[in-house]
Design a protein around this motif. Structure first.
Motif, PDB file in Angstrom:
ATOM      1  N   ASP A  87      36.717  22.992  41.225  1.00 26.40           N
ATOM      2  CA  ASP A  87      36.576  23.560  42.573  1.00 26.40           C
ATOM      3  C   ASP A  87      37.695  24.542  42.902  1.00 26.40           C
ATOM      4  N   ILE A  88      38.031  25.372  41.926  1.00 24.29           N
ATOM      5  CA  ILE A  88      39.043  26.411  42.122  1.00 24.29           C
ATOM      6  C   ILE A  88      38.321  27.750  42.183  1.00 24.29           C
ATOM      7  N   LYS A  89      38.587  28.508  43.239  1.00 27.39           N
ATOM      8  CA  LYS A  89      37.986  29.830  43.379  1.00 27.39           C
ATOM      9  C   LYS A  89      39.040  30.884  43.026  1.00 27.39           C
ATOM     10  N   LEU A  90      38.622  31.856  42.283  1.00 30.34           N
ATOM     11  CA  LEU A  90      39.495  32.951  41.878  1.00 30.34           C
ATOM     12  C   LEU A  90      39.181  34.155  42.760  1.00 30.34           C
ATOM     13  N   HIS A  91      40.220  34.744  43.340  1.00 31.64           N
ATOM     14  CA  HIS A  91      40.036  35.904  44.213  1.00 31.64           C
ATOM     15  C   HIS A  91      40.719  37.110  43.583  1.00 31.64           C
ATOM     16  N   PHE A  92      40.115  38.257  43.734  1.00 33.06           N
ATOM     17  CA  PHE A  92      40.693  39.489  43.202  1.00 33.06           C
ATOM     18  C   PHE A  92      41.052  40.394  44.365  1.00 33.06           C
ATOM     19  N   GLU A  93      42.091  41.190  44.146  1.00 31.00           N
ATOM     20  CA  GLU A  93      42.556  42.103  45.156  1.00 31.00           C
ATOM     21  C   GLU A  93      43.092  43.340  44.450  1.00 31.00           C
TER      22      GLU A  93
END
Length: 95
Positions: A87-93
């Protein structure tokens, strides 16, 4: 000689903001071994063993073992599967 003692800070992993910071710091190193060790610590804290992760991802237990080893270098699909199982979400920026 500096004498350091080991300290258990796993209680910090109960706080989602601390987990975010922990993962972000690991990611910033750019070192896949450190990143996977951090993810492994989260898995341990969530009490998910490698067999459970293997069952949830469809990745073999031996592949999971290798991913979390010092020399582990997971494929992108294995990495994404492990993140989903934990349940880990990876976010990009954009920088």
């Amino acid at each position: 000689m500096l004498n350091l003692k080991e300290v258990d800070v796993s209680y910090l992993l109960d706080d989602p903001k601390e987990v975010d910071s922990f993962l972000e710091d690991a990611w910033k190193t750019g070192d896949s071994a450190i990143i996977m060790r951090a993810i492994g610590m989260i898995a341990e804290h969530k009490e998910k063993n490698k067999s459970q992760i293997a069952n949830e991802t469809g990745i073999s237990r031996s592949a999971i073992q290798k991913v979390f080893s010092e020399s582990g270098n997971p494929t992108l699909s294995n990495f994404v599967g492990i993140l989903k199982a934990l349940d880990i979400k990876l976010h990009f920026e954009l920088a």
